[in-house]
Scaffold this active site. Structure first.
Site, PDB file in Angstrom:
ATOM      1  N   ASN A  10       0.869  -1.170   0.000  1.00  0.00           N
ATOM      2  CA  ASN A  10       0.000   0.000   0.000  1.00  0.00           C
ATOM      3  C   ASN A  10       0.909   1.225   0.000  1.00  0.00           C
ATOM      4  O   ASN A  10       1.411   1.643   1.038  1.00  0.00           O
ATOM      5  CB  ASN A  10      -0.893  -0.034   1.248  1.00  0.00           C
ATOM      6  CG  ASN A  10      -1.845   1.142   1.308  1.00  0.00           C
ATOM      7  OD1 ASN A  10      -1.769   2.055   0.489  1.00  0.00           O
ATOM      8  ND2 ASN A  10      -2.729   1.116   2.280  1.00  0.00           N
ATOM      9  N   ARG A  92      -2.472  -2.047  -3.655  1.00  0.00           N
ATOM     10  CA  ARG A  92      -3.674  -1.224  -3.506  1.00  0.00           C
ATOM     11  C   ARG A  92      -3.557  -0.048  -4.496  1.00  0.00           C
ATOM     12  O   ARG A  92      -2.557   0.666  -4.499  1.00  0.00           O
ATOM     13  CB  ARG A  92      -3.756  -0.673  -2.086  1.00  0.00           C
ATOM     14  CG  ARG A  92      -4.893   0.286  -1.949  1.00  0.00           C
ATOM     15  CD  ARG A  92      -4.853   1.006  -0.635  1.00  0.00           C
ATOM     16  NE  ARG A  92      -6.008   1.872  -0.528  1.00  0.00           N
ATOM     17  CZ  ARG A  92      -6.024   2.983   0.180  1.00  0.00           C
ATOM     18  NH1 ARG A  92      -4.961   3.363   0.852  1.00  0.00           N
ATOM     19  NH2 ARG A  92      -7.099   3.717   0.235  1.00  0.00           N
ATOM     20  N   HIS A 181     -12.629   3.098  -0.471  1.00  0.00           N
ATOM     21  CA  HIS A 181     -12.648   2.141   0.656  1.00  0.00           C
ATOM     22  C   HIS A 181     -13.324   0.833   0.239  1.00  0.00           C
ATOM     23  O   HIS A 181     -13.841   0.100   1.089  1.00  0.00           O
ATOM     24  CB  HIS A 181     -13.431   2.693   1.875  1.00  0.00           C
ATOM     25  CG  HIS A 181     -12.720   3.782   2.619  1.00  0.00           C
ATOM     26  ND1 HIS A 181     -13.404   4.812   3.218  1.00  0.00           N
ATOM     27  CD2 HIS A 181     -11.415   3.997   2.888  1.00  0.00           C
ATOM     28  CE1 HIS A 181     -12.548   5.628   3.815  1.00  0.00           C
ATOM     29  NE2 HIS A 181     -11.327   5.151   3.619  1.00  0.00           N
ATOM     30  N   ARG A 242     -10.880  16.112   6.303  1.00  0.00           N
ATOM     31  CA  ARG A 242     -11.666  16.422   5.092  1.00  0.00           C
ATOM     32  C   ARG A 242     -13.079  16.837   5.473  1.00  0.00           C
ATOM     33  O   ARG A 242     -13.671  16.264   6.397  1.00  0.00           O
ATOM     34  CB  ARG A 242     -11.745  15.199   4.177  1.00  0.00           C
ATOM     35  CG  ARG A 242     -10.483  14.957   3.390  1.00  0.00           C
ATOM     36  CD  ARG A 242     -10.575  13.665   2.599  1.00  0.00           C
ATOM     37  NE  ARG A 242      -9.540  12.742   3.026  1.00  0.00           N
ATOM     38  CZ  ARG A 242      -9.553  11.428   2.786  1.00  0.00           C
ATOM     39  NH1 ARG A 242     -10.524  10.886   2.116  1.00  0.00           N
ATOM     40  NH2 ARG A 242      -8.566  10.676   3.215  1.00  0.00           N
ATOM     41  N   GLU A 385      -8.114  -4.805   5.122  1.00  0.00           N
ATOM     42  CA  GLU A 385      -7.939  -4.522   3.698  1.00  0.00           C
ATOM     43  C   GLU A 385      -6.806  -5.343   3.101  1.00  0.00           C
ATOM     44  O   GLU A 385      -6.867  -5.765   1.942  1.00  0.00           O
ATOM     45  CB  GLU A 385      -7.706  -3.018   3.494  1.00  0.00           C
ATOM     46  CG  GLU A 385      -8.983  -2.223   3.720  1.00  0.00           C
ATOM     47  CD  GLU A 385      -8.745  -0.749   3.986  1.00  0.00           C
ATOM     48  OE1 GLU A 385      -8.404  -0.409   5.145  1.00  0.00           O
ATOM     49  OE2 GLU A 385      -8.907   0.060   3.070  1.00  0.00           O
TER      50      GLU A 385
END
Ligand code: ADP
Length: 401
Positions: A10, A92, A181, A242, A385
């Site tokens: 990742n 990823r 996601h 965010r 993940e």
């Protein structure tokens, strides 16, 4: 094919996280992290199975050096890029646009297509691509697979995926809701069905992935039908830094009237908003701690965060019609009973409630926290993940060798 190890990479803008998994028993053979790439004080932490973490501070000016450094650590354990046990590397990749809706074996043409998507994910895709290029150079014969954050959302019906803007303009520029996601939403929705002892095809689940980034997904019979992140990971829930949802006219107003250019607005909404912008802290643990001390800014930030979350839960109840489970996951979702309680408080009419004793229990396993009588199961389901990326990667390559 006997090789059964998958290395998951990742590659972020300033860090590379990695895990080596043995897919025969799904165990971790090593986990690690290279962080602060390009800064003065880079750090590599490598933890082999059953061993202590080895921390080093190599000079890591770029992703190439980072990957070479982590490859060397794996090599020390006999598990490097040249290991005959290594079946593939799973990467990823954040944005797959409309083109990539499933895991894809990487070749030059696929790389070029991912590169073309860069303007849609200017922070993420170049970092992902950097990792892929170096990993391919380290062992050109090894299969490399891209697993896209957007892919799980490819099933969104048009009425959920499209924004209500002029169709020609939208199509000319690829403007639509892609969602992110996805590997987490896929994993958690499936695990939630398992937890209830049902098939994914039998259940409707609302997944609330609440980490630094946060998004909700409505999953009907195993297929995602709506999600809160959109064209980019900026839309939807309030996040660490965010803003989430916002009247788009705020952007034009700020550029026309307040003299901010596009870069400045981008920076404001992605890095100086959310919990951080509201109260100065992006870590929910800190927000709650300050709230308990009577800090008004922290209390308001928490209130805005929870209000937005409840709106999405309500909306997705309407989208799904029948909801079997609401699953909380990621850093905040897995570890903060306070947020879970506030998210469903007073929603008994929707069939939602938590048993406060179960909600407060500290545990790292998937569990139901709603009372027996509740119509909807509220669950805490740890995300994974890396396992999801490794599983999808291995499924693609294991019969090919
Ligand atoms: P991401 O992967 O998006 O960076 P995480 O899923 O690790 O984020 O979530 C990070 C957030 O989870 C932190 O900012 C923090 O607010 C919150 N959190 C609360 N409790 C914990 C915990 N025990 N461990 C890690 N994160 C936690």
């Amino acid at each position: 094919m006997t090789a059964s190890h998958v290395l998951v990479l990742n590659s972020g803008s300033s860090s590379v996280k990695y895990q080596l998994l043995n897919m025969t028993d799904r165990t971790r053979l090593a986990v690690g992290l290279v962080e602060r790439i390009g800064e003065d004080a880079s750090r590599l932490v490598h933890t082999p199975r059953g061993g202590d973490g080895r921390e080093t501070t190599p000079r890591v000016p770029d992703h190439e050096t980072a990957l070479r450094a982590l490859a060397k650590e794996l090599e020390r354990d006999g598990l490097g890029f040249g290991s005959p046990q290594l079946a593939a590397v799973g990467h990823r990749v954040v944005h797959g646009g409309s083109r990539f809706t499933r895991p894809t074996v990487l070749d030059d043409a696929v790389l070029a297509e991912i590169e073309r998507l860069t303007p849609m994910a200017p922070l993420h895709n170049p970092a992902n691509l950097g990792g892929i290029r170096v990993a391919r150079a380290l062992n050109p014969r090894l299969p490399q697979v891209a697993v896209f954050d957007t892919a799980f959302h490819a099933t969104l019906p048009e009425h959920a995926a499209r924004y209500a803007v002029d169709v020609e303009t939208a199509d000319a520029h690829g403007i639509r809701r892609y969602g992110f996601h996805g590997t987490s939403h896929a994993h958690v929705s499936r695990r939630t069905a398992e937890l209830l002892g049902r098939e994914p095809a039998e259940v409707n689940v609302i997944v609330l992935h609440l980490g630094n980034g946060a998004s909700a997904a409505a999953v009907a019979a195993g297929r995602c039908v709506d999600t809160s992140m959109g064209f980019t990971p900026l839309e939807g829930l309030v996040m660490g830094s965010r803003s989430g949802d916002l009247d788009p006219a705020v952007v034009t107003y700020l550029t026309r009237t307040a003299g901010l250019d596009a870069e400045a607005v981008d920076e404001l909404l992605n890095r100086r908003s959310g919990l951080l912008g509201l109260c100065g802290d992006n870590d929910m643990r800190e927000v709650v701690r300050r709230m308990d001390e009577g800090d008004a800014a922290a209390e308001l930030a928490f209130g805005i965060y929870v209000h937005r979350l409840r709106k999405y839960i309500g909306a997705y109840c309407a989208v799904l019609g029948r909801v079997d489970a609401v699953a909380f996951t990621a850093g905040v979702g897995e570890n903060m009973p306070r947020v879970r309680r506030a998210a469903v408080a007073g929603l008994a009419e929707l069939g939602l409630a938590v048993d406060e004793r179960l909600n407060r229990e500290q545990s790292s396993t998937a569990r139901v926290i709603s009372p027996q009588y509740a119509r909807v199961a509220v669950a805490v389901v740890p995300t994974d993940e890396e396992l999801e990326i490794a599983t999808q990667t291995y499924a693609l390559v294991k019969d090919a060798g």
